[in-house]
Scaffold this motif. Structure first.
Motif, PDB file in Angstrom:
ATOM      1  N   ARG A   1      27.188 -61.338   3.608  1.00 27.89           N
ATOM      2  CA  ARG A   1      27.224 -60.170   2.855  1.00 27.89           C
ATOM      3  C   ARG A   1      26.336 -60.262   1.535  1.00 27.89           C
ATOM      4  O   ARG A   1      25.933 -58.968   1.231  1.00 27.89           O
ATOM      5  CB  ARG A   1      28.654 -60.182   2.149  1.00 27.89           C
ATOM      6  CG  ARG A   1      29.417 -59.522   3.168  1.00 27.89           C
ATOM      7  CD  ARG A   1      31.133 -59.421   2.822  1.00 27.89           C
ATOM      8  NE  ARG A   1      31.680 -58.751   3.680  1.00 27.89           N
ATOM      9  CZ  ARG A   1      32.328 -57.523   3.726  1.00 27.89           C
ATOM     10  NH1 ARG A   1      32.746 -57.183   2.333  1.00 27.89           N
ATOM     11  NH2 ARG A   1      32.906 -57.078   4.589  1.00 27.89           N
ATOM     12  N   MET A   2      25.786 -61.261   1.023  1.00 31.86           N
ATOM     13  CA  MET A   2      25.094 -61.507  -0.082  1.00 31.86           C
ATOM     14  C   MET A   2      23.411 -61.201   0.263  1.00 31.86           C
ATOM     15  O   MET A   2      22.546 -60.830  -0.444  1.00 31.86           O
ATOM     16  CB  MET A   2      25.133 -62.674  -1.010  1.00 31.86           C
ATOM     17  CG  MET A   2      26.490 -62.575  -1.709  1.00 31.86           C
ATOM     18  SD  MET A   2      26.657 -64.174  -2.839  1.00 31.86           S
ATOM     19  CE  MET A   2      28.378 -63.825  -3.589  1.00 31.86           C
TER      20      MET A   2
ATOM     21  N   TYR B   1      36.097 -59.371   9.494  1.00 28.68           N
ATOM     22  CA  TYR B   1      36.788 -60.106   8.167  1.00 28.68           C
ATOM     23  C   TYR B   1      37.747 -58.949   7.811  1.00 28.68           C
ATOM     24  O   TYR B   1      37.478 -57.885   7.347  1.00 28.68           O
ATOM     25  CB  TYR B   1      35.543 -60.149   7.281  1.00 28.68           C
ATOM     26  CG  TYR B   1      36.093 -60.380   5.677  1.00 28.68           C
ATOM     27  CD1 TYR B   1      35.441 -59.578   4.798  1.00 28.68           C
ATOM     28  CD2 TYR B   1      36.398 -61.519   5.427  1.00 28.68           C
ATOM     29  CE1 TYR B   1      35.894 -60.090   3.460  1.00 28.68           C
ATOM     30  CE2 TYR B   1      37.060 -61.837   4.362  1.00 28.68           C
ATOM     31  CZ  TYR B   1      36.674 -60.957   3.245  1.00 28.68           C
ATOM     32  OH  TYR B   1      37.124 -61.180   2.050  1.00 28.68           O
TER      33      TYR B   1
ATOM     34  N   VAL C   1      31.887 -58.227  -3.675  1.00 23.48           N
ATOM     35  CA  VAL C   1      31.198 -58.320  -2.319  1.00 23.48           C
ATOM     36  C   VAL C   1      31.891 -58.817  -0.988  1.00 23.48           C
ATOM     37  O   VAL C   1      31.610 -58.428   0.041  1.00 23.48           O
ATOM     38  CB  VAL C   1      30.117 -59.623  -2.575  1.00 23.48           C
ATOM     39  CG1 VAL C   1      29.368 -60.349  -1.125  1.00 23.48           C
ATOM     40  CG2 VAL C   1      28.809 -58.987  -3.541  1.00 23.48           C
ATOM     41  N   LEU C   2      32.917 -59.452  -1.323  1.00 21.05           N
ATOM     42  CA  LEU C   2      33.921 -59.872  -0.358  1.00 21.05           C
ATOM     43  C   LEU C   2      35.226 -59.108  -0.280  1.00 21.05           C
ATOM     44  O   LEU C   2      35.880 -59.218   0.467  1.00 21.05           O
ATOM     45  CB  LEU C   2      34.413 -61.380  -0.908  1.00 21.05           C
ATOM     46  CG  LEU C   2      33.526 -62.348  -0.772  1.00 21.05           C
ATOM     47  CD1 LEU C   2      34.235 -63.737  -1.324  1.00 21.05           C
ATOM     48  CD2 LEU C   2      33.040 -62.734   0.728  1.00 21.05           C
ATOM     49  N   ASP C   3      34.960 -57.785  -0.754  1.00 25.32           N
ATOM     50  CA  ASP C   3      35.984 -56.426  -0.815  1.00 25.32           C
ATOM     51  C   ASP C   3      37.292 -57.256  -1.093  1.00 25.32           C
ATOM     52  O   ASP C   3      38.356 -56.681  -0.754  1.00 25.32           O
ATOM     53  CB  ASP C   3      36.104 -56.474   0.970  1.00 25.32           C
ATOM     54  CG  ASP C   3      34.937 -55.320   1.181  1.00 25.32           C
ATOM     55  OD1 ASP C   3      34.845 -55.398   2.470  1.00 25.32           O
ATOM     56  OD2 ASP C   3      34.197 -54.944   0.623  1.00 25.32           O
ATOM     57  N   LEU C   4      37.312 -57.943  -2.074  1.00 24.07           N
ATOM     58  CA  LEU C   4      38.599 -58.460  -2.738  1.00 24.07           C
ATOM     59  C   LEU C   4      39.116 -57.654  -4.027  1.00 24.07           C
ATOM     60  O   LEU C   4      40.388 -58.001  -4.361  1.00 24.07           O
ATOM     61  CB  LEU C   4      38.339 -59.887  -3.101  1.00 24.07           C
ATOM     62  CG  LEU C   4      38.067 -60.837  -1.894  1.00 24.07           C
ATOM     63  CD1 LEU C   4      37.719 -62.381  -2.348  1.00 24.07           C
ATOM     64  CD2 LEU C   4      39.450 -60.783  -0.962  1.00 24.07           C
TER      65      LEU C   4
ATOM     66  N   TYR D   1      42.479 -56.343  -3.158  1.00 20.60           N
ATOM     67  CA  TYR D   1      43.429 -57.198  -2.541  1.00 20.60           C
ATOM     68  C   TYR D   1      44.069 -57.913  -3.789  1.00 20.60           C
ATOM     69  O   TYR D   1      45.040 -58.644  -3.570  1.00 20.60           O
ATOM     70  CB  TYR D   1      43.101 -58.062  -1.380  1.00 20.60           C
ATOM     71  CG  TYR D   1      42.629 -57.108  -0.266  1.00 20.60           C
ATOM     72  CD1 TYR D   1      41.533 -56.515  -0.060  1.00 20.60           C
ATOM     73  CD2 TYR D   1      43.979 -56.844   0.619  1.00 20.60           C
ATOM     74  CE1 TYR D   1      41.341 -55.977   1.145  1.00 20.60           C
ATOM     75  CE2 TYR D   1      43.672 -55.960   1.898  1.00 20.60           C
ATOM     76  CZ  TYR D   1      42.284 -55.712   2.212  1.00 20.60           C
ATOM     77  OH  TYR D   1      42.091 -54.875   3.101  1.00 20.60           O
ATOM     78  N   LEU D   2      43.383 -58.156  -4.774  1.00 16.80           N
ATOM     79  CA  LEU D   2      43.484 -59.181  -5.867  1.00 16.80           C
ATOM     80  C   LEU D   2      43.927 -58.114  -7.254  1.00 16.80           C
ATOM     81  O   LEU D   2      43.551 -57.087  -7.089  1.00 16.80           O
ATOM     82  CB  LEU D   2      42.471 -60.131  -6.033  1.00 16.80           C
ATOM     83  CG  LEU D   2      41.952 -61.045  -4.970  1.00 16.80           C
ATOM     84  CD1 LEU D   2      40.924 -61.727  -5.633  1.00 16.80           C
ATOM     85  CD2 LEU D   2      43.022 -61.989  -4.771  1.00 16.80           C
TER      86      LEU D   2
ATOM     87  N   ILE E   1      44.868 -63.241   3.551  1.00 17.98           N
ATOM     88  CA  ILE E   1      45.683 -63.562   2.544  1.00 17.98           C
ATOM     89  C   ILE E   1      47.094 -63.824   3.131  1.00 17.98           C
ATOM     90  O   ILE E   1      47.829 -64.731   2.716  1.00 17.98           O
ATOM     91  CB  ILE E   1      45.739 -62.337   1.460  1.00 17.98           C
ATOM     92  CG1 ILE E   1      44.244 -62.396   0.954  1.00 17.98           C
ATOM     93  CG2 ILE E   1      46.797 -62.407   0.593  1.00 17.98           C
ATOM     94  CD1 ILE E   1      44.341 -61.201  -0.227  1.00 17.98           C
TER      95      ILE E   1
ATOM     96  N   VAL F   1      31.192 -60.645  -7.575  1.00 16.33           N
ATOM     97  CA  VAL F   1      31.028 -61.704  -6.245  1.00 16.33           C
ATOM     98  C   VAL F   1      32.309 -61.217  -5.418  1.00 16.33           C
ATOM     99  O   VAL F   1      32.282 -61.379  -4.377  1.00 16.33           O
ATOM    100  CB  VAL F   1      31.171 -63.115  -6.861  1.00 16.33           C
ATOM    101  CG1 VAL F   1      31.482 -63.968  -5.861  1.00 16.33           C
ATOM    102  CG2 VAL F   1      29.855 -63.442  -7.531  1.00 16.33           C
TER     103      VAL F   1
END
Lengths: 118, 258
Positions: free
Chosen positions: B230-231, B209, A94-97, A100-101, B215, A91
């Motif tokens: 996106r999903m 995005y 999916v948000l390209d995180l 970054y995390l 952040i 998940v």
């Protein structure tokens, strides 16, 4: 989907573990924000978010992490996502995180990470 | 109902065969034929029961495409349509050998769908409690055809984000009802939401995005529409003649799990 308030465990003077519970959604995301910002205001540089039990994270849950992480990073710390399942990581990807995390599963690695950055 | 055509030259076969819908279908077919694409996809997802008129439409389209030298592919064929085509010995003619091969390769990753149990209708209110109980029903339904865990989680997430955004943006009361129909096809799942309230289009352009920037800005909200977009593989929205909102979301089995 409402969870009990998030439990905390102090590791050392710089590091605290917060249990993310089973669901992090619109009903309790604001509580997560308060728990994280509370830990930050108490001076903990590293917040380890234990996601071992986490089964579902909504956009508000994601926002509770993204909206608070910069405060930790500005003082040389971080919010580390720990023991997240493959589906939860998917998940986040999916948000390209994922880029970054800070996502880790190995406790030794996490401990080293905290001591290196500290 | 407006017929959807996306950038892949897809044409949706209408279930309701009113004169207006038929006129629009053939008008759009002619438009696509004039464009001379390499292929046209004929989306059969709205056909729950195929009548002779529906079969004629499929046949007309196949014939027109053949004449124009354009490949035609039937997609989202329900089990009942599949049976009709096979009984009439039209499967090979309409689907074609190439599609049979690609369908059989696609079927290797397709979950087991029970044709007698591939639809669920859920009516719920825009309250946390009702959304929560609806998710339980949805997950129970999705659990039966042995779907991958991540797929179920993404469907659950799409549902949750759509439901909470409807609550947030459509300004409906706690007593208003939202209708959800979930249908499993041979190649995809379709979620159809029908809801009252002011016009709320989740397909509206999502701002660029940039996670890094968000952040830095400490942004806590606004990730729901991004997650939905996106999903899901396809999203379409329309405001109906009787002032309802209708949202279609499609997600293909193959996706990122091939």
């Amino acid at each position: 989907m409402t969870d009990t308030p998030f439990s905390r465990k102090i590791l050392n003077e710089d590091t605290i573990i917060i249990n993310a519970g089973r669901q992090l959604d619109n009903n309790n995301a604001h509580e997560m924000v308060e728990t994280i910002t509370g830990a930050q205001s108490e001076g903990y540089k590293f917040i380890i978010l234990d996601m071992q039990q986490l089964e579902f994270i909504s956009s508000a849950g994601v926002g509770s992490i993204l909206g608070t992480i910069e405060t930790s990073r500005e003082i040389g710390g971080d919010i580390i996502l720990c023991n997240a399942s493959d589906t939860i990581i998917q998940v986040l990807e999916v948000l390209d995180l994922a880029d970054y995390l800070t996502i880790r599963s190995d406790e030794t690695e996490i401990a080293e990470l905290c001591s290196t950055k500290g | 109902m407006q017929l959807a055509v996306d950038k892949k030259n897809k044409l949706v076969v209408p279930d309701d065969l009113s004169n207006d819908n038929l006129d629009r279908f053939y008008s759009r077919l002619n438009f696509l034929l004039d464009k001379k694409p390499d292929e046209i996809e004929l989306d059969c997802s709205r056909l729950q029961r195929a009548t002779s008129t529906h079969i004629n439409i499929l046949w007309d389209t196949r014939y027109s495409c053949n004449e124009a030298g354009i490949q035609m592919h039937l997609v989202s064929i329900s089990e009942s349509l599949l049976r009709v085509l096979k009984v009439l010995d039209l499967y090979g003619l309409l689907v074609g050998q190439e599609d049979q091969d690609s369908e059989s390769s696609e079927r290797r990753v397709i979950p087991e769908i029970d044709p007698d149990n591939n639809v669920i209708e859920i009516e719920f209110k825009a309250t946390s409690r009702s959304i929560r109980s609806s998710i339980v029903k949805l997950k129970d339904f999705l659990g039966k055809p042995n779907l991958e865990e991540i797929f179920i989680l993404e469907i659950e997430t799409i549902f949750y984000e759509v439901a909470t955004n409807i609550r947030l943006h459509s300004q409906i009361s706690d007593k208003d009802l939202i209708q959800l129909t979930v249908t499993l096809y041979s190649d995809k799942i379709v979620l159809r939401f029908v809801y009252p309230g002011i016009s709320f289009d989740p397909t509206a352009r999502v701002k660029e995005y940039d996670p890094g920037a968000l952040i830095k800005q400490r942004q806590k909200r606004g990730y729901g529409l991004i997650m939905i977009n996106r999903m899901a593989d396809e999203i379409s929205y329309e405001r109906t003649d009787n002032d309802l909102n209708e949202l279609y979301i499609e997600k293909y089995w193959g996706g990122s799990y091939d």
